[in-house]
Design an enzyme around this catalytic site. Structure first.
Site, PDB file in Angstrom:
ATOM      1  N   ASP A  85      -5.404  -7.752  -3.025  1.00 46.48           N
ATOM      2  CA  ASP A  85      -6.674  -7.119  -3.381  1.00 46.48           C
ATOM      3  C   ASP A  85      -6.807  -6.980  -4.899  1.00 46.48           C
ATOM      4  O   ASP A  85      -7.835  -6.527  -5.402  1.00 46.48           O
ATOM      5  CB  ASP A  85      -6.877  -5.780  -2.657  1.00 46.48           C
ATOM      6  CG  ASP A  85      -5.800  -4.762  -2.974  1.00 46.48           C
ATOM      7  OD1 ASP A  85      -4.837  -5.102  -3.693  1.00 46.48           O
ATOM      8  OD2 ASP A  85      -5.925  -3.616  -2.495  1.00 46.48           O
ATOM      9  N   SER A  86      -5.780  -7.425  -5.639  1.00 46.59           N
ATOM     10  CA  SER A  86      -5.912  -7.572  -7.099  1.00 46.59           C
ATOM     11  C   SER A  86      -7.082  -8.492  -7.428  1.00 46.59           C
ATOM     12  O   SER A  86      -7.569  -8.499  -8.558  1.00 46.59           O
ATOM     13  CB  SER A  86      -4.614  -8.125  -7.700  1.00 46.59           C
ATOM     14  OG  SER A  86      -4.203  -9.289  -7.010  1.00 46.59           O
ATOM     15  N   ASP A 140      -3.991  -8.893   1.956  1.00 46.06           N
ATOM     16  CA  ASP A 140      -4.001  -7.441   1.773  1.00 46.06           C
ATOM     17  C   ASP A 140      -5.082  -6.778   2.625  1.00 46.06           C
ATOM     18  O   ASP A 140      -6.227  -7.254   2.653  1.00 46.06           O
ATOM     19  CB  ASP A 140      -4.345  -7.105   0.310  1.00 46.06           C
ATOM     20  CG  ASP A 140      -3.131  -6.688  -0.500  1.00 46.06           C
ATOM     21  OD1 ASP A 140      -2.115  -6.285   0.095  1.00 46.06           O
ATOM     22  OD2 ASP A 140      -3.218  -6.772  -1.737  1.00 46.06           O
ATOM     23  N   LYS A 200      -0.766  -7.108   4.468  1.00 51.10           N
ATOM     24  CA  LYS A 200       0.035  -6.158   3.658  1.00 51.10           C
ATOM     25  C   LYS A 200      -0.710  -4.829   3.578  1.00 51.10           C
ATOM     26  O   LYS A 200      -1.943  -4.823   3.434  1.00 51.10           O
ATOM     27  CB  LYS A 200       0.279  -6.698   2.244  1.00 51.10           C
ATOM     28  CG  LYS A 200       0.986  -5.681   1.339  1.00 51.10           C
ATOM     29  CD  LYS A 200       1.576  -6.313   0.104  1.00 51.10           C
ATOM     30  CE  LYS A 200       0.596  -6.533  -1.021  1.00 51.10           C
ATOM     31  NZ  LYS A 200      -0.043  -5.298  -1.539  1.00 51.10           N
ATOM     32  N   GLU A 217      -0.373  -0.792   1.705  1.00 52.67           N
ATOM     33  CA  GLU A 217       0.324   0.091   0.773  1.00 52.67           C
ATOM     34  C   GLU A 217       0.846   1.282   1.575  1.00 52.67           C
ATOM     35  O   GLU A 217       0.071   1.968   2.243  1.00 52.67           O
ATOM     36  CB  GLU A 217      -0.622   0.498  -0.367  1.00 52.67           C
ATOM     37  CG  GLU A 217      -0.993  -0.726  -1.181  1.00 52.67           C
ATOM     38  CD  GLU A 217      -1.781  -0.435  -2.450  1.00 52.67           C
ATOM     39  OE1 GLU A 217      -1.958   0.744  -2.803  1.00 52.67           O
ATOM     40  OE2 GLU A 217      -2.211  -1.417  -3.081  1.00 52.67           O
ATOM     41  N   GLU A 225       6.735  -2.144  -6.388  1.00 60.02           N
ATOM     42  CA  GLU A 225       6.000  -2.348  -7.651  1.00 60.02           C
ATOM     43  C   GLU A 225       6.274  -1.219  -8.645  1.00 60.02           C
ATOM     44  O   GLU A 225       6.271  -0.026  -8.292  1.00 60.02           O
ATOM     45  CB  GLU A 225       4.488  -2.434  -7.372  1.00 60.02           C
ATOM     46  CG  GLU A 225       3.685  -2.584  -8.663  1.00 60.02           C
ATOM     47  CD  GLU A 225       2.246  -3.030  -8.472  1.00 60.02           C
ATOM     48  OE1 GLU A 225       1.812  -3.243  -7.321  1.00 60.02           O
ATOM     49  OE2 GLU A 225       1.556  -3.162  -9.505  1.00 60.02           O
TER      50      GLU A 225
END
Ligand code: KIV
Length: 271
Positions: A49-50, A88, A118, A120, A187
């Site tokens: 999602d970057s 993501d 993915k 978080e 991260e």
């Protein structure tokens, strides 16, 4: 019924089996041409999602939607053949309940053809991870600096400076592994903490700004290609894409203004 596509992709269990073995090479991709290059050299491609920031010019990942992830996931799947493709789940699409997470993760997998998602992973995530995995959705977790929580964390800063947060990050990774994640992104943590997390879990750790103490590495591809002047401190630029793009655009504009482009060789021939 016969399978039409002969290329075989790396699977989530194959990534898990690499724990402590050959380093796992990962990069992000958001479009088909980039995916086709990355695919030849990487085990895993993340449609991160970057993309909100590096493709769409947003200030953070918080505004990224499920539809955006699906569109870019489809492009990356078209461009790649070999790597495991992970998409993501964006902010707001999985946190409130395992059922919401399954609804959105299954949509991502069905509409893109990717093999994993993915998320978080704060302390709330374990139940969701096992719910998804039990229902056929491989999950990669993400601990340490979690960009979707930037407003709570106070920005994009390295994590684990206090004993409590240091311990919490190890526990988040352990909970994610025990819940069935096939790998965990770590991260923005110190070398020491990356080492502790890597020792504490039975699944591979994929580091970003987390030293070489992880089982694999990932970077945001436009950052490592040199597309941006400002990138996080830990990013090594392996290319000079911004300067090359600027030089090419400048040469093109100069040619157009001088009426020397397109040259004879580029004209369509009508006879
Ligand atoms: O969104 C992303 O690209 C990521 C990487 C930074 C791991 O989550």
């Amino acid at each position: 019924m016969s399978a039409q596509n002969t290329a075989r992709r790396i699977t989530a269990p194959e990534i898990t089996a690499r724990k402590g073995g050959d380093p796992i090479v990962c990069l992000t991709a958001y479009d088909a041409p980039t995916a086709s290059i990355v695919d030849d050299h990487c085990d895993l491609i993340l449609v991160g999602d970057s993309l909100g920031m590096v493709v769409h010019g947003m200030p953070s990942t918080v505004g990224v939607t499920l539809d955006m992830m699906i569109l870019h996931g489809q492009a990356v799947m078209r461009g790649s053949q070999k790597a495991l493709v992970v998409v993501d789940l964006p902010f707001g699409s999985y946190e409130d309940s395992p059922i919401t997470a399954f609804k959105n993760a299954s949509r991502v997998m069905m509409e893109t053809g990717c093999q994993a998602v993915k998320i978080e992973s704060g302390s709330y995530a374990a139940e969701t991870i096992s719910y998804l995995v039990e229902r056929g959705i491989p999950v990669m977790s993400h601990v340490g600096l979690r960009p979707q929580s930037m407003h709570v964390l106070g920005g994009f800063r390295a994590r684990g400076r206090t004993d409590a947060i240091y311990q919490e990050i190890i526990e988040n990774a352990q909970a994610a592994a025990e819940a069935g994640s096939f790998a965990v992104v770590v991260e923005g943590v110190s070398e020491d903490l990356a080492n502790e997390v890597t020792k504490a879990v039975t699944i591979p750790t994929i580091g970003i700004g987390a030293s070489a103490q992880c089982d694999g590495q990932i970077l945001v591809t436009p950052d490592m290609l040199g597309m941006f002047e400002r990138v996080p401190k830990f990013v090594k630029k392996f290319g000079d894409q911004r300067a090359q793009t600027e030089a090419a655009v400048k040469a093109y504009a100069k040619g157009v203004k001088a009426r020397t482009f397109p040259g004879e060789a580029n004209l369509y021939r009508f006879k």
